[in-house]
Write an enzyme that holds these catalytic residues in place. Structure first.
Site, short mmCIF file in Angstrom:
data_model
loop_
_atom_site.label_atom_id
_atom_site.label_comp_id
_atom_site.label_asym_id
_atom_site.label_seq_id
_atom_site.Cartn_x
_atom_site.Cartn_y
_atom_site.Cartn_z
N GLU A 1 26.78 -4.04 -3.74
CA GLU A 1 27.15 -3.65 -5.09
C GLU A 1 26.94 -4.86 -5.98
OE1 GLU A 1 30.87 -1.19 -5.73
OE2 GLU A 1 31.03 -1.86 -3.68
N TYR B 1 32.34 7.20 6.31
CA TYR B 1 33.18 6.12 6.82
C TYR B 1 34.58 6.63 7.16
CZ TYR B 1 29.70 2.75 4.92
OH TYR B 1 28.58 2.03 4.63
N SER B 2 35.28 7.15 6.12
CA SER B 2 36.70 7.48 6.29
C SER B 2 36.91 8.63 7.26
CB SER B 2 37.31 7.88 4.95
OG SER B 2 37.07 6.89 3.99
#
Ligand SMILES: Cc1cc2nc3c(=O)[nH]c(=O)nc-3n(C[C@H](O)[C@H](O)[C@H](O)COP(=O)(O)OP(=O)(O)OC[C@H]3O[C@@H](n4cnc5c(N)ncnc54)[C@H](O)[C@@H]3O)c2cc1C
Lengths: 366, 386
Positions: free
Chosen positions: B239, B122-123
């Site tokens: 989650e 992602y980052s």
């Protein structure tokens, strides 16, 4: 496993909140707290709604519910900073239920369940000490009954009670002396929070009959202290939610530098922290409320976790609630300050965070 | 309100305990094959992907049973139920929700069988908290996307076989959340270059990844083109309850108390020091708050009410506890507390000093505290976005 409220409990909560909004709104709360904190008509009304006999068994005219239901009522009433002595009355009922004989219960509970007799409980005589030794008032045998000695300097709602249950050291150990308001000298004391009237009660030389003394063990004293801390924490949940809502609403509306102040992180992050703390001591409070009846072994730790958290967190919520408003928050006319004052009142009541966290450490093996 | 478990739930707890007592030997007695045997056995039990639908090889287990399973495993300090951590946490759930039939057949069994390890791309260097602004480019040429760009902080990249990759397929978009596309990419594809990065604790757990003309077949796209943000957000929302985590934190608190009991401060037993007692009790208070917050949220989920941003509350507690508990242990034990593993005076084998250097895993990875506070203020309290 179900950590939620029943339909009945949610209805009860709604009912109490509606009562605060419609029948006892803030202007009325202010009037009441300026004139000693009591209104007989309102008291009668909530008595008829059953809220004053929640914990008292049906056999004595009450609803026979549990402390978790009491928590619901106290929390909801505190969203409007209800000045009526609901908590004190519930604690007095709990004391009678825990300590009194059947004869005493039959004598006192029916009038308490209806609210006809307003009652309160006074435990410790030291300003900041939760311990049997902090009870200095006494009862000595005298003729058929007892003669009381000493002063109870810190009795909540004493000025508005018809009957007071006051902890004393009696000839056979700890006890609660049941006295009528006419029998003792009650002197109201000004405090930071006028919605929670406090008074000193002078017992020196007061005679009571033999059946007006209720023996109390140390365990019972400690149970009553825990219920007191639970009651105060439940009120901190309601009052904390109210000041958070008040402050969030203001932060959305108040424009500075061309934007709502709630858009600045210095404001919004403080609000988020208030939310985190409120949610957290709320969860701990509900668990403690459940323990009071369903897991008394765990009550001391659960209450100390909850009150240890809430005392300081709600204090900070009160300060930030006022501070985030700017100068308007400091005005007498605006309600934020009333919540700050309640947080000051609640902090030491039935043990401050030092007391409770130290107890958590001890119960946890340190 | 009721903290008791039903007879079936208690029976399930017993079953888990029995399994643990039969299959989890003390650390000293575990041999080289232990982990593989353990993984096979929990897999055979159906406890990997416990809540996943049966058609995908899960057990369709309920939330409470899942909580019990995690709680007991954490209490026993058992190894994980699978080694494909991110596969189990969000890649698998994402594929089950958005994947094609073929993707499900291809990827899900290997996640459950701990055969394939996934990492999360992602980052990027210039887009961390502001994740939706990512720039890693994917262009469709015929049947392949061609990927060019860079990812960073990718945990597990050095040893993972696959990556779930967020790319930008469209640049002229009204909202930065549009034009993002999620691709599933093998780490051994030509043009993928991994450079491990050493962290402050001395480990090389994360890496930067360079993508140069990497060809990704279109059938490896997860969800529709341009729907990548939705896929990511719903995958992250997977989650579940943090109860297993809380159990581990209670265990850590117990270790901390044991340490306090044997430590002296200024020549006196530390456990008698009021500030030490207060601090430890405050840790317990926050962990207990996490537990009961978690149970309230779990109850909401069981009743079918959606959980939104409430989990940020526990994330903030977790972040501050993660820093403060190790820090407290290190300070409490003075110069011995400084020593790392191998030091003559190292405390508890240097475990406190080691983890006191590892808090960014929890505090920065997965969204910083400032971002969590924004989420609470904006989504739960209705503050305007900044
Ligand atoms: C151990 C570890 C493992 C990681 N694993 C992965 C992984 O597997 N895959 C992956 O994709 N990423 C991973 N990350 C990256 C992680 O998601 C990002 O580091 C994180 O989202 C923050 O982004 P950043 O580092 O670019 O910091 P920035 O976003 O640049 O933030 C820098 C600072 O500015 C603050 N800040 C930023 N925006 C705001 C705002 N709007 N308001 C207030 N403050 C703000 C932040 O709180 C922070 O303190 C990992 C990170 C760590 C530390």
């Amino acid at each position: 496993m179900n950590f939620g409220f029943t339909e009945e409990q949610n209805l009860l909560r709604d009912q109490v909140e509606r009562f605060m909004q419609d029948t006892c709104p803030m202007p009325r709360v202010r009037e009441l707290s300026n004139t000693g904190g009591f209104d007989e008509a309102l008291w009668k009304q909530i008595g008829e709604l059953g809220w004053l006999g929640l914990l008292i068994p049906e056999a004595y005219g009450g609803l026979g519910l549990k402390w978790i239901d009491q928590v619901v009522v106290l929390e909801a009433a505190a969203t409007g900073l209800c000045p009526l002595p609901i908590a004190s009355h519930a604690l007095a009922s709990t004391a009678i239920l825990a300590c009194a004989s059947d004869a005493q219960k039959s004598r006192w509970l029916p009038a308490m369940a209806s609210g006809e007799a307003v009652c309160t409980l006074g435990l410790y005589d030291d300003a900041n000490w939760i311990d049997p030794s902090a009870i200095t008032a006494s009862a000595k045998a005298s003729g058929e009954g007892y003669v009381l000695g000493g002063t109870k300097p810190f009795v909540n709602d004493a000025s508005n009670a018809d009957y007071l249950l006051l902890a004393v050291h009696g000839p056979e150990g700890l006890a609660l002396a049941a006295v009528g308001k006419e029998e003792v000298r009650i002197t109201p004391q000004p405090t930071m929070d006028s919605t929670k009237p406090m008074a000193s009660v002078d017992l020196e030389g007061v005679h009571i009959s033999a059946d007006s003394l209720v023996p109390m063990t140390q365990e019972q004293l400690s149970y009553l202290t825990d219920c007191g801390a639970l009651a105060v924490t439940a009120e901190m949940v309601g009052a904390g939610e109210a000041i958070l809502n008040l402050t969030s609403d203001y932060a959305k509306q108040r424009i500075q530098f061309g934007k709502p102040i709630g858009q600045y992180q210095g404001v919004k992050h403080r609000l988020a922290d208030m939310y985190v703390d409120l949610e957290s001591y709320r969860s701990l409070c509900y668990f403690a409320g459940w323990c009071a009846d369903d897991d008394p072994q765990e009550l001391a730790r659960a209450v100390s976790l909850a009150k240890g958290y809430a005392s300081d967190a709600f204090n900070q919520i009160g300060i930030d609630g006022v501070g985030l408003h700017g100068a308007i928050g400091f005005t007498a006319e605006y309600d934020a300050q009333l919540f700050l004052k309640r947080s000051k009142w609640a902090r030491p009541m039935f043990g401050d965070s030092d007391f409770h966290l130290n107890r958590v450490a001890s119960l946890g093996g340190l | 309100m009721d903290f008791d478990y039903t007879a079936e739930e208690n029976a399930f707890r017993e079953e888990v305990r029995k399994f643990i007592s039969e299959n989890l030997p003390p650390k000293k007695e575990r041999d080289k094959n232990f982990l593989n045997t353990w993984l096979e056995k929990v897999r055979a039990k159906g406890w990997v992907g416990f809540s996943w639908p049966k058609e995908f090889g899960g057990s369709a287990g309920g939330l409470i049973e899942q909580t019990i399973l995690r709680e007991e495993m954490a209490l026993a300090k058992a190894p994980p139920l699978g080694t494909s951590m991110m596969g189990l946490a969000w890649v698998g759930p994402g594929i089950m929700e958005y994947g094609t039939e073929e993707q499900k057949r291809k990827f899900i069994p290997d996640i459950l069988d701990s055969k394939v390890t996934w990492c999360t791309g992602y980052s990027e260097p210039n887009h961390g908290s502001d994740l939706a602004a990512i720039q890693c480019k994917a262009e469709l040429h015929g049947d392949n996307y061609v990927v060019n760009g860079q990812k960073i902080w990718t945990t597990g990249a050095p040893w993972s076989q696959w990556i779930i990759l967020l790319t930008r397929t469209q640049f002229d978009v009204e909202s930065k959340h549009d034009g993002i596309t999620c691709l599933l990419v093998p780490m051994d594809a030509p043009g993928v270059e991994v450079r491990p990065i050493e962290n402050m604790a001395g480990d090389k757990h994360f890496a930067e990844i360079f993508f140069t003309d990497v060809q990704v077949p279109v059938e490896n796209r997860l969800g529709a083109e341009g729907d990548g943000w939705k896929v990511t957000v719903s995958a992250l929302a997977n989650e579940r309850s943090s109860i297993g985590e809380v159990t581990q934190m209670f265990a850590k608190l117990e270790n901390l108390k044991e340490l306090v009991k044997v430590t002296y401060k200024q020549g006196k037993p530390a456990q008698e020091d009021p500030s030490v007692r207060r601090k430890v009790a405050q840790f317990e208070m926050k962990i207990a708050a996490m537990k009961y917050n978690g149970l309230r949220y779990l109850t909401k989920q069981i009743k079918g009410e959606p959980l939104t941003s409430e989990t940020s509350v526990n994330k903030l507690h977790r972040a501050s506890l993660e820093i403060e508990m190790d820090d407290f242990a290190v300070e409490l034990t003075g110069q011995a507390g400084l020593q790392l593993r191998g030091g003559d005076a190292a405390v508890d084998g240097g475990s406190w000093s080691k983890s006191a250097l590892n808090w960014p895993n929890v505090v920065i990875g997965g969204g910083t505290p400032n971002i969590q506070r924004n989420i609470i203020a904006e989504r739960l309290l209705g503050m305007p976005k900044d």
